[in-house]
Write an enzyme that holds these catalytic residues in place. Structure first.
Site, mmCIF file in Angstrom:
data_model
loop_
_atom_site.group_PDB
_atom_site.id
_atom_site.type_symbol
_atom_site.label_atom_id
_atom_site.label_comp_id
_atom_site.label_asym_id
_atom_site.label_seq_id
_atom_site.Cartn_x
_atom_site.Cartn_y
_atom_site.Cartn_z
ATOM 1 N N THR A 92 0.867 -1.107 -0.116
ATOM 2 C CA THR A 92 0.081 -0.339 -0.177
ATOM 3 C C THR A 92 0.100 1.217 0.406
ATOM 4 O OG1 THR A 92 -1.485 -1.292 1.409
ATOM 5 C CG2 THR A 92 -1.819 0.972 1.383
ATOM 6 N N LYS A 123 -8.271 0.500 -2.914
ATOM 7 C CA LYS A 123 -7.482 0.616 -1.705
ATOM 8 C C LYS A 123 -7.450 1.332 -0.354
ATOM 9 C CE LYS A 123 -5.001 -1.801 1.308
ATOM 10 N NZ LYS A 123 -5.453 -2.951 2.950
ATOM 11 N N LYS A 150 1.086 5.301 8.496
ATOM 12 C CA LYS A 150 0.806 5.443 7.258
ATOM 13 C C LYS A 150 -0.533 5.581 6.199
ATOM 14 C CE LYS A 150 1.758 1.487 4.787
ATOM 15 N NZ LYS A 150 1.443 1.042 3.916
HETATM 16 P P1 NAP Z 1 5.458 -6.147 7.849
HETATM 17 O O1 NAP Z 1 5.641 -7.043 8.430
HETATM 18 O O2 NAP Z 1 5.948 -4.990 8.510
HETATM 19 O O3 NAP Z 1 6.618 -6.124 6.635
HETATM 20 C C1 NAP Z 1 7.259 -4.772 6.030
HETATM 21 C C2 NAP Z 1 8.209 -5.610 5.441
HETATM 22 O O4 NAP Z 1 9.331 -4.401 4.505
HETATM 23 C C3 NAP Z 1 9.269 -6.438 5.516
HETATM 24 O O5 NAP Z 1 9.622 -6.796 4.547
HETATM 25 C C4 NAP Z 1 10.450 -5.351 5.867
HETATM 26 O O6 NAP Z 1 12.035 -5.344 6.280
HETATM 27 C C5 NAP Z 1 10.438 -4.634 4.798
HETATM 28 N N1 NAP Z 1 10.676 -2.881 4.404
HETATM 29 C C6 NAP Z 1 10.537 -1.917 5.521
HETATM 30 N N2 NAP Z 1 11.139 -0.933 4.997
HETATM 31 C C7 NAP Z 1 12.270 -1.156 4.348
HETATM 32 C C8 NAP Z 1 13.171 -0.324 3.486
HETATM 33 N N3 NAP Z 1 13.261 0.963 3.578
HETATM 34 N N4 NAP Z 1 13.896 -1.542 2.115
HETATM 35 C C9 NAP Z 1 13.540 -2.676 2.252
HETATM 36 N N5 NAP Z 1 12.329 -3.287 3.451
HETATM 37 C C10 NAP Z 1 12.473 -2.842 3.945
HETATM 38 O O7 NAP Z 1 4.667 -4.883 6.593
HETATM 39 P P2 NAP Z 1 3.502 -6.291 6.585
HETATM 40 O O8 NAP Z 1 1.929 -6.268 6.759
HETATM 41 O O9 NAP Z 1 3.774 -7.307 5.606
HETATM 42 O O10 NAP Z 1 3.035 -5.107 5.290
HETATM 43 C C11 NAP Z 1 3.407 -4.643 3.967
HETATM 44 C C12 NAP Z 1 2.446 -4.254 3.030
HETATM 45 O O11 NAP Z 1 1.351 -4.738 2.939
HETATM 46 C C13 NAP Z 1 2.727 -2.381 3.771
HETATM 47 O O12 NAP Z 1 2.356 -1.414 2.506
HETATM 48 C C14 NAP Z 1 0.805 -2.418 4.222
HETATM 49 O O13 NAP Z 1 0.667 -1.660 3.948
HETATM 50 C C15 NAP Z 1 0.438 -3.492 3.652
HETATM 51 N N6 NAP Z 1 -0.538 -4.499 3.813
HETATM 52 C C16 NAP Z 1 -0.600 -5.060 5.246
HETATM 53 C C17 NAP Z 1 -1.758 -5.709 5.631
HETATM 54 C C18 NAP Z 1 -1.834 -6.177 6.649
HETATM 55 O O14 NAP Z 1 -3.258 -5.975 7.196
HETATM 56 N N7 NAP Z 1 -0.891 -6.813 7.460
HETATM 57 C C19 NAP Z 1 -3.180 -6.174 4.213
HETATM 58 C C20 NAP Z 1 -2.580 -4.792 3.351
HETATM 59 C C21 NAP Z 1 -1.593 -4.879 3.362
HETATM 60 P P3 NAP Z 1 12.361 -6.658 7.734
HETATM 61 O O15 NAP Z 1 11.632 -7.384 7.621
HETATM 62 O O16 NAP Z 1 13.847 -6.229 7.888
HETATM 63 O O17 NAP Z 1 12.012 -5.251 8.545
#
Ligand code: NAP
Length: 289
Positions: free
Chosen positions: A98, A173, A241
């Protein structure tokens, strides 16, 4: 390409959402090449033909489809810039994180510069739907790559909505997340008020249960708030965010969203109090301490 016609998929980002997405792709027979900034998280992925790579460029080499599932627009841009040496010309890039509208446009330009077919395809659904391959994909972008990507979406989700030009997926979204964050903050504030007034929070949740005011989300998040269970399905920092992305999109169209501003303030308090990596339900902890 694998020995069959099944495309190799590079998954960049194996966090809460990326890991089950990669797992489901491998379980559906796709060769999967993963990279994660913190390598240990990617190493937990051992299903099928999954290989873990040290750099984004190594992970995308030989992949006909790249899927990014990273925190935000900056993380996606930085990672894809690092990956550029390994791109297969003409590969399809499914951008599922997102990132909001401004970054979506910038990433589309980056894709064009590198001869990648750009699919702006964020997803609805959180950790459990991702694990159960029940995400809803809000797909948009390069029509020519739509058919190629459909099996990937089929492996990670229960439905794909094709919405047209790139940007439409991200717009949809933001609309959906406007509702999600408002519901969460409303639940948190109502329970915080109940607590302050000496009304059991359970009374509120029971009071709305099964009626027109009820919502499964309010029940799930409300119970987590009352129990103080903040194991992250959707981290509060990402929810903050997203509400900021909603506000930016509305401002660009001259639309005032006072409720969303309040949600940003409430979530901001929770993040400042150290709850950013906990579930969005911790918005309640930000209110009651
Ligand atoms: P998450 O568990 O916090 O994963 C974030 C990912 O981004 C991790 O792989 C992290 O790496 C990586 N990352 C963060 N900063 C970075 C950087 N500067 N350079 C390279 N990698 C970086 O979050 P998530 O829930 O999977 O969410 C991922 C995306 O999906 C977000 O945009 C979120 O808004 C969206 N989303 C989430 C959900 C939900 O319910 N969780 C649902 C729909 C969409 P590290 O492991 O090294 O920290």
């Amino acid at each position: 390409m694998s020995s069959s016609d099944t495309p190799t998929v590079a998954v960049l980002g194996t966090g809460i959402m990326g890991a089950p997405i990669a797992r489901n792709l491998a379980q559906n027979g796709f060769p999967v090449q993963v990279w994660n900034r913190t390598r240990e998280k990617a190493e937990a992925l051992t299903e099928g033909d999954t290989t873990v790579h040290d750099t984004p460029a190594q992970a995308v080499r030989g992949a006909q489809i790249i899927l990014t599932m990273l925190a935000d627009g900056d993380a996606v841009r930085e990672t894809m810039e690092q990956a550029a040496d390994g791109f297969e010309p003409g590969a399809a890039w499914i951008q599922a994180s997102t990132v909001g509208l401004e970054a979506c446009g910038e990433l589309a330009a980056l894709a064009k510069e590198h001869d990648l077919a750009y699919l702006d395809a964020p997803v609805l659904g959180t950790k459990a739907p991702a694990e159960q391959a029940e995400l809803v994909v809000l797909a948009s972008g390069d029509e020519g790559a739509r058919e190629r990507c459909a099996p990937v979406w089929g492996a990670i989700g229960s439905a794909t909505r094709w919405l047209g030009d790139a940007g439409q997926g991200s717009r949809a979204k933001l609309v959906m997340n406007s509702w999600v964050v408002a519901l969460t903050e409303a639940t948190a504030e109502t329970l915080a008020l109940a607590r302050a007034l000496g009304v059991p929070g359970e009374l509120f949740l029971d009071g709305i249960a099964g009626g027109p005011l009820d919502s499964g989300y309010a029940q799930t998040k409300g119970k987590a708030m009352l129990a103080g269970e903040y194991e992250p399905s959707f981290p509060l920092a990402h929810a903050l965010k997203d509400v900021k992305l909603v506000l930016a999109a509305a401002e660009a169209e001259d639309v005032e969203l006072p409720l969303a501003r309040g949600v940003a303030e409430g979530f901001g308090r929770g993040v400042e109090a150290g709850h950013g990596e906990e579930d969005m339900a911790a918005a309640y902890a930000g209110l009651v301490g």
